[in-house]
Design an enzyme around this catalytic site. Sequence first.
Site, PDB file in Angstrom:
ATOM      1  N   HIS A  69     104.274 -74.589-155.973  1.00  0.00           N
ATOM      2  CA  HIS A  69     105.614 -74.284-155.029  1.00  0.00           C
ATOM      3  C   HIS A  69     106.292 -73.052-155.739  1.00  0.00           C
ATOM      4  O   HIS A  69     107.077 -72.352-155.130  1.00  0.00           O
ATOM      5  CB  HIS A  69     106.484 -75.431-155.165  1.00  0.00           C
ATOM      6  CG  HIS A  69     107.033 -75.766-156.512  1.00  0.00           C
ATOM      7  ND1 HIS A  69     106.425 -76.492-157.427  1.00  0.00           N
ATOM      8  CD2 HIS A  69     108.452 -75.241-156.986  1.00  0.00           C
ATOM      9  CE1 HIS A  69     107.090 -76.416-158.619  1.00  0.00           C
ATOM     10  NE2 HIS A  69     108.506 -75.869-158.361  1.00  0.00           N
ATOM     11  N   ARG A 106     110.110 -77.940-145.431  1.00  0.00           N
ATOM     12  CA  ARG A 106     109.847 -78.598-146.630  1.00  0.00           C
ATOM     13  C   ARG A 106     111.199 -78.785-147.450  1.00  0.00           C
ATOM     14  O   ARG A 106     111.784 -77.905-148.232  1.00  0.00           O
ATOM     15  CB  ARG A 106     108.992 -77.653-147.498  1.00  0.00           C
ATOM     16  CG  ARG A 106     107.600 -77.456-147.221  1.00  0.00           C
ATOM     17  CD  ARG A 106     106.667 -76.344-148.354  1.00  0.00           C
ATOM     18  NE  ARG A 106     105.258 -76.596-147.898  1.00  0.00           N
ATOM     19  CZ  ARG A 106     104.604 -75.850-147.389  1.00  0.00           C
ATOM     20  NH1 ARG A 106     104.990 -74.585-146.997  1.00  0.00           N
ATOM     21  NH2 ARG A 106     103.098 -75.853-147.299  1.00  0.00           N
ATOM     22  N   GLU A 159      97.485 -86.737-145.616  1.00  0.00           N
ATOM     23  CA  GLU A 159      97.294 -86.068-146.739  1.00  0.00           C
ATOM     24  C   GLU A 159      96.302 -86.835-147.708  1.00  0.00           C
ATOM     25  O   GLU A 159      96.019 -86.237-148.897  1.00  0.00           O
ATOM     26  CB  GLU A 159      98.528 -85.640-147.468  1.00  0.00           C
ATOM     27  CG  GLU A 159      99.491 -84.877-146.597  1.00  0.00           C
ATOM     28  CD  GLU A 159     100.728 -84.319-147.500  1.00  0.00           C
ATOM     29  OE1 GLU A 159     100.617 -83.147-147.707  1.00  0.00           O
ATOM     30  OE2 GLU A 159     101.631 -85.154-147.457  1.00  0.00           O
ATOM     31  N   ASN A 165      96.248 -79.035-147.446  1.00  0.00           N
ATOM     32  CA  ASN A 165      96.276 -78.577-149.058  1.00  0.00           C
ATOM     33  C   ASN A 165      96.085 -79.632-149.806  1.00  0.00           C
ATOM     34  O   ASN A 165      95.396 -80.056-150.785  1.00  0.00           O
ATOM     35  CB  ASN A 165      97.570 -77.951-149.337  1.00  0.00           C
ATOM     36  CG  ASN A 165      98.162 -76.704-148.452  1.00  0.00           C
ATOM     37  OD1 ASN A 165      96.774 -76.126-147.975  1.00  0.00           O
ATOM     38  ND2 ASN A 165      99.160 -76.440-148.362  1.00  0.00           N
ATOM     39  N   ARG A 188      94.889 -78.932-156.839  1.00  0.00           N
ATOM     40  CA  ARG A 188      95.266 -77.546-156.360  1.00  0.00           C
ATOM     41  C   ARG A 188      96.032 -76.584-156.953  1.00  0.00           C
ATOM     42  O   ARG A 188      96.118 -75.370-156.614  1.00  0.00           O
ATOM     43  CB  ARG A 188      96.092 -77.929-154.925  1.00  0.00           C
ATOM     44  CG  ARG A 188      97.383 -78.326-155.066  1.00  0.00           C
ATOM     45  CD  ARG A 188      98.022 -78.991-153.704  1.00  0.00           C
ATOM     46  NE  ARG A 188      98.963 -78.105-153.294  1.00  0.00           N
ATOM     47  CZ  ARG A 188      99.915 -78.245-152.296  1.00  0.00           C
ATOM     48  NH1 ARG A 188      99.707 -79.506-151.644  1.00  0.00           N
ATOM     49  NH2 ARG A 188     100.415 -77.434-151.760  1.00  0.00           N
ATOM     50  N   CYS A 237      99.135 -78.459-140.602  1.00  0.00           N
ATOM     51  CA  CYS A 237     100.187 -77.523-141.086  1.00  0.00           C
ATOM     52  C   CYS A 237     100.062 -77.334-142.690  1.00  0.00           C
ATOM     53  O   CYS A 237     100.910 -76.433-143.314  1.00  0.00           O
ATOM     54  CB  CYS A 237     101.704 -78.439-141.289  1.00  0.00           C
ATOM     55  SG  CYS A 237     101.584 -79.934-142.416  1.00  0.00           S
TER      56      CYS A 237
END
Length: 751
Positions: free
Chosen positions: A371, A477, A612, A635, A646, A683
């Site tokens: 992030h 987000r 996800e 992701n 990740r 997305c």
Amino acid sequence: MKRDNSKLISDIGELTALFTDAANLDALLANIVKMIAFYMKVEVCSVYLFDDDTQMLTLRAAKGLRAGSIGKVRIKSGEGLTGIAFKELRAVCEGDTARHPDFRPVPGINDEKYCSFLAIPILRGQNRIGVMALQSVKRDYFSNEDVNIFRAITSQLVTTIEMAKLLFSFDHPRLDPVVDLKPTRLKFVKGRVGAVGSAMGDSIVFAPLALGDFKVPKGRKVLTLDDFRRAVALTEKELHEMQKAVEEKLLDVVALIFSAQIMMLKDRAMLGAMEALIVKGSPPQDAVRAVIGEYVSRFERMTNEYVREKRYDVIDVGRRILTNMAGRIDSRDQYVGKVVIARELLPSDIMKLSLQKVGGVVLLSGGVTSHVAVLARSLNIPLVVVDEPRLLTVTDGSCVLLDGAMGNIFIEPSEAVVRAFREKEKSRADVKRIQKALLNETRTSDGVRVTLLANINLLADLDVAKAFKAEGVGLYRSEFPFLLRGDFPSEEEQYVIYRRLVESMKGREVTFRTLDVGGDKMLSYYDNTREANPFLGLRSIRFSIKNRDIFIHQIRAILRASFDADVRIMFPMISSVDEFVVARDMVRECARALKSEGRPYQPRVKIGAMIEVPSILEVIDELASQAEFFSIGTNDLIQYMLAVDRTNEKVAEFYFPHHPAVLRAIKRVADGALRHQRDISVCGDMAHDPRYIPFLIGIGIRKFSLDARYLPRIQQCIAGIDTGKAGVFAAELLGKSSVSETARLLDHAVF
Ligand code: PEP
Ligand code: MG
């Protein structure tokens, strides 16, 4: 209503003013209790801080108690009403203390005459910091609402009070010599792109004790105590100005982000230690370096990760005082155009650097989808992630060229390298031309309509999204305000942010993703018990379901803010149909509650799931019968399918979006959605990579949500794709069984 508390809780400016007016730490705390007593209309407000060494609560500030009691009154945990609030971690509220068996007047503070009493423990996660207490002469003075308001006020001030506690506990620093790091001979390092863009500038290394070379200003032989004091005063003024700027610029994430540094400048022990060394004959610059070095090592020895991270604030303060003493530049400008090299950065660090117009950032940990990288993109800071610890030994002031398009880092680049880089920069200016050519609608070459939406992390991203004609927001987000503030934003604070988002999209679709914390997005203030596997821990929708109150506040704020708008709510990391149903029912419950309260809200909000977690693939049809839409978060889907963290650079080479299993999983989700006529979008980062767009179009995806900066590029890419040919290409790709085969096919695809 006997008091006006709403202003106190929502007005950050009020808190900032407290900092400006205070001459030192004691005065700052005194200002805080005075302000609270005023707003809560009570005679007494006091703050007790817990001393970990003596295991006692010490009175640190008080309005309305006998002067001279500060620092002297001590209470054991569990002793009296204050001690009970602390020990049992709960609010203690009494209407008539005389009647209470546990009430004991505290000797020396003259508090017998106060009948009503309210105490709230000050906590950060599991960390006990102290107690804040109110007292009134009136009987039965505090209502339930007061308890809630006082709790909210206390939580707003946790960061500040925690810092005060730390600084009080560091009374007499032991001075270690400053260690100088050996300069490095690195010339070139290859990293990965975290945020595009480029920078060339002097390096600043964020490493403990690397406080840079200090040069005495020209024409001066020695610096004096007065120079030091002037530099401290100037630094404080600059920090206040920066805090004001952040408040104006970043409404959604505004917090007292410079508060820790400002508090250090008010700490008599820290400044006193510096002054004492100067008086004994040490040059001021050496005194600053020595004391800062000691504080840094104290912070480093802390077991609490969150507190340990404060060492960067200490270094920052030291650097600013030195810069202001050297007088070459204003310390506010010390990062302008510079390339910061850091092992790790907090979101608040990135915000500060952005305000100070940093040129670029080289980060040694956290992957490109972490992030901090996401935030850097939102703030337009070029960022490269690279696993090369030797970069921390680059001498401050070395010229660093950061090519954030390629992920290349050159240290002291040759003229030829600089020339080649400048040429490339010129050709990249073509992007401007592409922007001008942007169309309102996106279509494939055979005229099929595709919707392009923006991913929004900060409200600041909306400008780019609108400039690049995003048709709405496909992923908001919502965790960013939570991550960047010092504590949970209240329902009202969230309402203000969400309303701004919805209004600025003017009727276009907005999809709110509910709080997605955990993994690398830890809330520093929530819980500092480390999970062994945070990516598999209490995160995302699990966190929201477990923390019902937080979830409900968020949902209420979304429903209220969108009363007149087209909004959707989606839950991150749904791993079972059951989980989806629980979360969806909570939304319905919130809607019912708002209705019965007679408040305006949006009753027709669509509710969907992010795809996800691999387990959901096996129940995709059942999920489609419950959820109104899907959005694929590639992701995390890749991370969990391939068991590749990740954010870990060491395994970045195993992170394959084109792994056959990933491609087939995405196809299954698309098929499931189409079978049930459910809206579907992508997305994750695959949505902004032209390499994967033909495949995604080929399997029927017609909606993408991406970082707005990539919108022109993706619109152009889609305009060159024929859906028929893309379908054939996708089928061929899905027939491949190895990573190398899919890679080869993708490499040679022509559209
Ligand atoms: C994803 O996982 O692909 C996604 C879009 O969510 P985030 O990157 O915020 O985890
Ligand atoms: Mg995700």
